[in-house]
Design a protein around this motif. Structure first.
Motif, PDB file in Angstrom:
ATOM      1  N   ILE A   1      14.710   5.673   6.496  1.00 51.46           N
ATOM      2  CA  ILE A   1      16.039   6.265   6.701  1.00 51.46           C
ATOM      3  C   ILE A   1      15.949   7.492   7.599  1.00 51.46           C
ATOM      4  CG2 ILE A   1      17.934   7.463   5.524  1.00 51.46           C
ATOM      5  CD1 ILE A   1      17.439   5.611   3.128  1.00 51.46           C
ATOM      6  N   TRP A   2      14.916   8.293   7.390  1.00 49.49           N
ATOM      7  CA  TRP A   2      14.733   9.503   8.197  1.00 49.49           C
ATOM      8  C   TRP A   2      14.543   9.159   9.674  1.00 49.49           C
ATOM      9  CZ3 TRP A   2      10.172  11.482  10.662  1.00 49.49           C
ATOM     10  CH2 TRP A   2      10.297  12.790  11.115  1.00 49.49           C
ATOM     11  N   LEU A   3      13.690   8.177   9.953  1.00 51.72           N
ATOM     12  CA  LEU A   3      13.453   7.770  11.343  1.00 51.72           C
ATOM     13  C   LEU A   3      14.713   7.162  11.962  1.00 51.72           C
ATOM     14  CD1 LEU A   3       9.894   6.151  11.050  1.00 51.72           C
ATOM     15  CD2 LEU A   3      10.470   8.323  12.131  1.00 51.72           C
ATOM     16  N   ALA A   4      15.404   6.318  11.199  1.00 51.27           N
ATOM     17  CA  ALA A   4      16.623   5.681  11.711  1.00 51.27           C
ATOM     18  C   ALA A   4      17.703   6.723  11.992  1.00 51.27           C
ATOM     19  CB  ALA A   4      17.129   4.644  10.714  1.00 51.27           C
ATOM     20  N   ALA A   5      17.825   7.703  11.105  1.00 46.65           N
ATOM     21  CA  ALA A   5      18.849   8.735  11.281  1.00 46.65           C
ATOM     22  C   ALA A   5      18.599   9.546  12.547  1.00 46.65           C
ATOM     23  CB  ALA A   5      18.877   9.655  10.060  1.00 46.65           C
ATOM     24  N   ILE A   6      17.348   9.945  12.763  1.00 45.21           N
ATOM     25  CA  ILE A   6      17.025  10.724  13.963  1.00 45.21           C
ATOM     26  C   ILE A   6      17.257   9.891  15.220  1.00 45.21           C
ATOM     27  CG2 ILE A   6      15.177  11.907  15.214  1.00 45.21           C
ATOM     28  CD1 ILE A   6      13.975  12.684  12.561  1.00 45.21           C
ATOM     29  N   CYS A   7      16.889   8.621  15.149  1.00 44.41           N
ATOM     30  CA  CYS A   7      17.087   7.727  16.294  1.00 44.41           C
ATOM     31  C   CYS A   7      18.573   7.585  16.624  1.00 44.41           C
ATOM     32  CB  CYS A   7      16.473   6.364  15.976  1.00 44.41           C
ATOM     33  SG  CYS A   7      16.551   5.187  17.333  1.00 44.41           S
ATOM     34  N   VAL A   8      19.387   7.341  15.599  1.00 45.45           N
ATOM     35  CA  VAL A   8      20.829   7.173  15.798  1.00 45.45           C
ATOM     36  C   VAL A   8      21.459   8.456  16.333  1.00 45.45           C
ATOM     37  CG1 VAL A   8      23.020   6.818  14.602  1.00 45.45           C
ATOM     38  CG2 VAL A   8      21.076   5.342  14.089  1.00 45.45           C
ATOM     39  N   VAL A   9      21.072   9.591  15.765  1.00 45.35           N
ATOM     40  CA  VAL A   9      21.635  10.876  16.201  1.00 45.35           C
ATOM     41  C   VAL A   9      21.332  11.123  17.677  1.00 45.35           C
ATOM     42  CG1 VAL A   9      21.414  13.383  15.964  1.00 45.35           C
ATOM     43  CG2 VAL A   9      21.671  11.956  13.931  1.00 45.35           C
TER      44      VAL A   9
ATOM     45  N   SER B   1       0.823  -1.207   0.000  1.00 43.45           N
ATOM     46  CA  SER B   1       0.000   0.000   0.000  1.00 43.45           C
ATOM     47  C   SER B   1       0.860   1.260   0.000  1.00 43.45           C
ATOM     48  CB  SER B   1      -0.925   0.009   1.226  1.00 43.45           C
ATOM     49  OG  SER B   1      -0.168  -0.063   2.424  1.00 43.45           O
ATOM     50  N   ILE B   2       2.154   1.103   0.315  1.00 43.24           N
ATOM     51  CA  ILE B   2       3.091   2.231   0.346  1.00 43.24           C
ATOM     52  C   ILE B   2       4.232   1.926  -0.615  1.00 43.24           C
ATOM     53  CG2 ILE B   2       4.628   3.622   1.800  1.00 43.24           C
ATOM     54  CD1 ILE B   2       2.916   2.805   4.194  1.00 43.24           C
ATOM     55  N   SER B   3       4.559   2.880  -1.459  1.00 42.97           N
ATOM     56  CA  SER B   3       5.624   2.657  -2.438  1.00 42.97           C
ATOM     57  C   SER B   3       6.969   2.477  -1.737  1.00 42.97           C
ATOM     58  CB  SER B   3       5.696   3.830  -3.419  1.00 42.97           C
ATOM     59  OG  SER B   3       6.142   5.002  -2.761  1.00 42.97           O
ATOM     60  N   PHE B   4       7.862   1.756  -2.408  1.00 39.79           N
ATOM     61  CA  PHE B   4       9.160   1.448  -1.811  1.00 39.79           C
ATOM     62  C   PHE B   4       9.986   2.711  -1.581  1.00 39.79           C
ATOM     63  CE2 PHE B   4      13.702   0.346  -2.484  1.00 39.79           C
ATOM     64  CZ  PHE B   4      13.891  -0.384  -1.326  1.00 39.79           C
ATOM     65  N   ASP B   5       9.913   3.661  -2.499  1.00 39.68           N
ATOM     66  CA  ASP B   5      10.678   4.906  -2.355  1.00 39.68           C
ATOM     67  C   ASP B   5      10.261   5.667  -1.096  1.00 39.68           C
ATOM     68  OD1 ASP B   5      12.066   4.384  -4.669  1.00 39.68           O
ATOM     69  OD2 ASP B   5      10.692   5.518  -5.948  1.00 39.68           O
ATOM     70  N   ILE B   6       8.960   5.786  -0.906  1.00 40.94           N
ATOM     71  CA  ILE B   6       8.467   6.481   0.290  1.00 40.94           C
ATOM     72  C   ILE B   6       8.848   5.704   1.546  1.00 40.94           C
ATOM     73  CG2 ILE B   6       6.389   7.215   1.522  1.00 40.94           C
ATOM     74  CD1 ILE B   6       5.100   7.773  -1.171  1.00 40.94           C
ATOM     75  N   ALA B   7       8.742   4.378   1.465  1.00 43.12           N
ATOM     76  CA  ALA B   7       9.091   3.537   2.615  1.00 43.12           C
ATOM     77  C   ALA B   7      10.545   3.748   3.027  1.00 43.12           C
ATOM     78  CB  ALA B   7       8.842   2.068   2.285  1.00 43.12           C
ATOM     79  N   MET B   8      11.446   3.796   2.049  1.00 42.74           N
ATOM     80  CA  MET B   8      12.860   3.972   2.351  1.00 42.74           C
ATOM     81  C   MET B   8      13.160   5.374   2.870  1.00 42.74           C
ATOM     82  SD  MET B   8      14.570   1.237   2.125  1.00 42.74           S
ATOM     83  CE  MET B   8      16.171   2.020   2.338  1.00 42.74           C
ATOM     84  N   ILE B   9      12.520   6.375   2.288  1.00 42.99           N
ATOM     85  CA  ILE B   9      12.761   7.754   2.740  1.00 42.99           C
ATOM     86  C   ILE B   9      12.358   7.910   4.203  1.00 42.99           C
ATOM     87  CG2 ILE B   9      11.999  10.147   2.479  1.00 42.99           C
ATOM     88  CD1 ILE B   9      11.803   9.612  -0.544  1.00 42.99           C
ATOM     89  N   VAL B  10      11.156   7.440   4.530  1.00 46.05           N
ATOM     90  CA  VAL B  10      10.684   7.543   5.912  1.00 46.05           C
ATOM     91  C   VAL B  10      11.535   6.675   6.839  1.00 46.05           C
ATOM     92  CG1 VAL B  10       8.735   7.129   7.462  1.00 46.05           C
ATOM     93  CG2 VAL B  10       8.333   8.079   5.186  1.00 46.05           C
TER      94      VAL B  10
END
Length: 206
Positions: A178-186, A167-176
């Motif tokens: 990566i964004w969540l993982a980056a904020i979590c790691v930071v 139901s969600i495109s792969f591009d959007i899935a990866m963008i979200v």
């Protein structure tokens, strides 16, 4: 201000980033549930012992028009307002309560997993299970588990491209993802950097 209060302030300041890290880690896993929701539902239906049955068709008689008194209209309006107010109060309550619950639960899971893994790690390293070794090893295992919980959703997000009927495109899935993982790691990095700069013990960091 005495030394104990200063240390408490330093600890709370550093752990504030840890709290944000846990929250975004939870959002990462929530995102995974959304990405794999169709697959999860299919598995649930497959495993469920109750198979769907054909429901008999029931004819519905046309509704009979009835007169509604003005008092009933006023009552429904008042009732609707009360329900809306209750929902708003509950929403505000949960907005403040849920983050605290998430952090406490995440911390409990990670620390319990680390404490249970300590004897196995010490045994693998051929070291005695002493209090000193446990105190020294537990924070390191906590850090490792944090890294696993942060990176695993990113891997699952990448693998979601192989899921059918997305139901969600792969591009959007990866963008979200990566964004969540980056904020979590930071946030987790900032937690440990602040702890190091403020000379806190590793076991003081959640």
């Amino acid at each position: 201000m005495n030394k104990k209060n200063k240390n408490n302030i330093k600890t709370k300041f550093s752990n504030a980033f840890g709290v944000l890290g846990y929250l975004f880690c939870f959002l990462q896993w929530l995102w995974i549930v959304l990405l794999y929701f169709e697959l999860i539902m299919n598995l649930a239906l497959f495993v469920s012992p109750n198979q769907p049955q054909d429901t008999p068709v029931v004819s519905i008689a046309p509704p009979i028009a009835t007169e509604v008194s003005p008092f009933a209209d006023v009552f429904m309006i008042v009732l609707s307002i009360i329900v809306v107010v209750i929902m708003l109060v509950l929403t505000v309550y949960f907005l403040f309560k849920i983050p605290t619950t998430i952090v406490k639960t995440s911390k409990k899971i990670i620390f319990e997993a680390a404490e249970k893994a300590v004897p196995l790690v010490l045994q693998a390293q051929h070291k005695k299970e002493t209090k000193k070794n446990r105190i020294k090893l537990t924070p390191r295992l906590v850090l490792i588990f944090k890294a696993i919980l942060t990176m695993a959703p990113l891997v699952l997000t990448f693998l979601s491209q192989f899921v059918e009927n997305k139901s969600i495109s792969f591009d959007i899935a990866m963008i979200v993802g990566i964004w969540l993982a980056a904020i979590c790691v930071v946030n987790f990095i900032l937690q440990y950097v602040c702890g190091r700069l403020l000379k806190l013990r590793l076991q003081d960091l959640i």
